[in-house]
Design a protein around this motif. Sequence first.
Motif, PDB file in Angstrom:
ATOM      1  N   VAL A  57      -9.797  13.273  -6.551  1.00 31.07           N
ATOM      2  CA  VAL A  57      -9.007  12.521  -6.022  1.00 31.07           C
ATOM      3  C   VAL A  57      -7.456  12.775  -6.616  1.00 31.07           C
ATOM      4  CG1 VAL A  57     -10.404  10.765  -5.105  1.00 31.07           C
ATOM      5  CG2 VAL A  57      -9.510  10.445  -7.255  1.00 31.07           C
ATOM      6  N   ASP A 120      -5.768   6.120  -5.501  1.00 34.06           N
ATOM      7  CA  ASP A 120      -6.873   6.576  -4.794  1.00 34.06           C
ATOM      8  C   ASP A 120      -8.230   5.807  -5.566  1.00 34.06           C
ATOM      9  OD1 ASP A 120      -6.337   8.961  -2.958  1.00 34.06           O
ATOM     10  OD2 ASP A 120      -5.528   9.663  -5.071  1.00 34.06           O
ATOM     11  N   LYS A 148      -4.585   3.317  -1.780  1.00 33.23           N
ATOM     12  CA  LYS A 148      -4.706   3.779  -0.676  1.00 33.23           C
ATOM     13  C   LYS A 148      -5.622   3.435   0.422  1.00 33.23           C
ATOM     14  CE  LYS A 148      -2.847   8.113  -2.544  1.00 33.23           C
ATOM     15  NZ  LYS A 148      -3.095   9.783  -2.933  1.00 33.23           N
ATOM     16  N   GLY A 151      -9.586   3.931  -0.516  1.00 32.53           N
ATOM     17  CA  GLY A 151      -9.538   3.815  -2.015  1.00 32.53           C
ATOM     18  C   GLY A 151     -10.518   2.642  -2.499  1.00 32.53           C
TER      19      GLY A 151
END
Length: 217
Positions: A57, A120, A148, A151
């Motif tokens: 990520v 993330d 996000k 996430g």
Amino acid sequence: MADARINHQDAREYWQGIDADVNGMLGGFPYISKVDLQGSKAFLAKLGIGGKSGRRVERVVDCGAGIGRITEGLLKGIAEKVDIVEPIAKFSDGLKGKDGIGAIFNVGLEEWSPEESIYDLIWNQWCVGHLTDSQLVAYLEKCGKAVKEGGYVIAKENLSTSGDDIFDELDSSVTRTDKKFREIFEEANMVVMKTEIQNGLPKELYPVRTYALRHKP
């Protein structure tokens, strides 16, 4: 209420007196670090991060990071950049300027103000016991907005099995029951996407449970 006895100044004074090494971070049980990190890697792999998929990520944050045991042993392996939140500067100073380390915030979790939709993954381990129940609700709401879409907010914490939350005078923290955690998650509009007990820890220690959370849509 056990959490009413939490005093942030007492907690910081305790941690200021702790050595900046793995033994200090793990309260005299440094040998549990390997099994802990292995369990965390396996948990993330089940969420599609790292593991056999090898999926990395972009940006994560290690909250209550201490000396960066989890950053170095787990998060740098799955992320391009790891931010640090750690109120005790002497712990995080050793991470400054290292490859893969982003911003370092020397503030308490209750004071941290992340941007929205930036991470993330937000990793919290053995740290949210220093927050009162109401502070933890507010903190998780913050984290939910800072993650996000797609996430996760991770909480990996000791569990009380006595039926009640337990206050620890030594470091001014609370060990919560699974029931209390789930009530707090609900109040913070967080959904438990996956949860597991950490295997392989000594029986004389509290059980440790990992929760993967997302903000309710």
